[in-house]
Design a protein around this motif. Structure first.
Motif, PDB file in Angstrom:
ATOM      1  N   GLU A  82      40.626  51.784  81.383  1.00 56.73           N
ATOM      2  CA  GLU A  82      40.858  50.350  81.588  1.00 56.73           C
ATOM      3  C   GLU A  82      39.552  49.576  81.541  1.00 56.73           C
ATOM      4  N   ASN A  83      38.522  50.121  82.143  1.00 62.66           N
ATOM      5  CA  ASN A  83      37.239  49.416  82.177  1.00 62.66           C
ATOM      6  C   ASN A  83      36.581  49.353  80.803  1.00 62.66           C
ATOM      7  N   LEU A 120      38.147  49.149  77.946  1.00 61.86           N
ATOM      8  CA  LEU A 120      38.872  48.105  77.222  1.00 61.86           C
ATOM      9  C   LEU A 120      38.435  46.728  77.677  1.00 61.86           C
ATOM     10  N   LYS A 121      38.269  46.566  78.986  1.00 59.66           N
ATOM     11  CA  LYS A 121      37.868  45.272  79.528  1.00 59.66           C
ATOM     12  C   LYS A 121      36.457  44.904  79.081  1.00 59.66           C
ATOM     13  N   GLU A 152      34.836  45.890  76.383  1.00 59.93           N
ATOM     14  CA  GLU A 152      34.820  45.499  74.965  1.00 59.93           C
ATOM     15  C   GLU A 152      35.327  44.072  74.785  1.00 59.93           C
ATOM     16  N   GLU A 153      36.382  43.730  75.486  1.00 63.08           N
ATOM     17  CA  GLU A 153      36.918  42.365  75.405  1.00 63.08           C
ATOM     18  C   GLU A 153      35.878  41.332  75.849  1.00 63.08           C
ATOM     19  N   LYS A 154      35.191  41.609  76.945  1.00 64.75           N
ATOM     20  CA  LYS A 154      34.216  40.653  77.478  1.00 64.75           C
ATOM     21  C   LYS A 154      32.966  40.567  76.605  1.00 64.75           C
ATOM     22  N   ARG A 188      32.911  41.003  73.374  1.00 66.31           N
ATOM     23  CA  ARG A 188      33.321  40.205  72.214  1.00 66.31           C
ATOM     24  C   ARG A 188      33.373  38.716  72.565  1.00 66.31           C
ATOM     25  N   GLU A 189      33.859  38.409  73.751  1.00 65.81           N
ATOM     26  CA  GLU A 189      33.877  37.017  74.206  1.00 65.81           C
ATOM     27  C   GLU A 189      32.463  36.456  74.285  1.00 65.81           C
ATOM     28  N   SER A 233      31.108  35.688  70.909  1.00 66.84           N
ATOM     29  CA  SER A 233      31.725  34.483  70.343  1.00 66.84           C
ATOM     30  C   SER A 233      31.130  33.203  70.910  1.00 66.84           C
ATOM     31  N   LEU A 254      29.508  48.023  69.012  1.00 67.44           N
ATOM     32  CA  LEU A 254      29.615  46.586  69.249  1.00 67.44           C
ATOM     33  C   LEU A 254      28.318  45.857  68.909  1.00 67.44           C
TER      34      LEU A 254
END
Length: 259
Positions: A17-18, A20-21, A23-25, A27-28, A31, A70
């Motif tokens: 879970e961490n 995945l979180k 990677e999402e952050k 990428r944010e 951006s 990343l």
């Protein structure tokens, strides 16, 4: 230099879970225009120390692969907070740094282990400094409890670090110490401090953020609230030279007496 501080609510004992979180952050943050992305301490597992054999990152391979992929894809540097790792038959609290080419340029094992959180029963101490260069700027990184040892930040500064990254899982009960010590380290070393804490809770502690970016003059450029966030802060490295001209502490040191 635009730096993104990723203040996370870490899922206790849940690496999948961490990852995945994170990677999402990351990428944010990319951006938003970040050049460097900074994560908190022990973001892969939290302080689920009794299960390290099961959940620690073996040789740090999963973390290094994620950062390399990343960094290269997004053209960013990652100062990876820290993760629990297993190296051989021992466990460590480890920071990895990747550059925008996807290379892992630094690996640091936390030097000062905090007995209040039982680290010394599970982790091995590190024995090396953590100095690296990003975009031609000398930087350094220490982890959480390392902050309470001023000589450790000073030795990195004396070796050229102009920016110090300090990821943490610093409990809210001692958050006033965190804020004061961070500001002191910036002022006494005339460097930028980039400190990223977490939010949320685990079975033993609660965390309330207060991540901070502090200038070499001691000005608080940003402080996080008690929520998960990605915050972009722009720092001007040239401020360091200006501050050191105004108060030339490094010229006035009497090192012969400091032994």
């Amino acid at each position: 230099m635009k730096i993104a501080c990723v203040q996370l609510d870490i899922v206790f004992g849940a690496p999948k879970e961490n990852f995945l979180k994170v990677e999402e952050k990351v990428r944010e943050a990319a951006s938003l225009g970040a050049r460097i992305v900074v994560l908190p301490e022990m973001w892969n597992t939290g302080y689920d120390l009794t299960r390290l054999e099961e959940i620690a990152d073996l040789e740090g391979e999963n973390t290094k692969k994620l950062f390399s992929r990343l960094s290269k894809e997004l053209n960013i540097h990652i100062v990876g907070g820290s993760v629990s790792t297993k190296k051989g038959d021992k466990f460590y609290n480890t920071m990895y740094v990747s550059n925008s080419s996807g290379e892992i340029i630094s690996e640091y094992n936390k030097v000062h282990l905090i007995k209040l959180m039982d680290e010394h029963h599970y982790f091995e101490e590190g024995n090396e400094k953590n100095l690296f260069t990003l975009d031609g700027i000398e930087m350094g990184g220490i982890i959480c409890y390392d902050l309470r040892f001023p000589e450790w930040t000073r030795v990195h500064t004396l070796n050229g670090a102009k920016v110090m990254f300090i990821p943490a899982e610093w409990p809210d009960i001692r958050i006033d110490h965190w804020k004061i010590l961070l500001q002191a380290r910036a002022i006494e070393n005339q460097i930028f401090i980039i400190a990223v804490n977490c939010v949320g809770s685990n079975p033993n502690n609660s965390f309330n953020g207060n991540s901070m970016v502090i200038s070499p003059w001691g000005e608080i450029l940003w402080v996080g609230e008690n929520e998960e966030t990605v915050q972009l802060v722009d720092i001007d490295i040239e401020q360091i030279e200006d501050v050191r001209k105004r108060i030339p502490i490094f010229q006035d040191r009497r090192e012969v007496l400091y032994k």
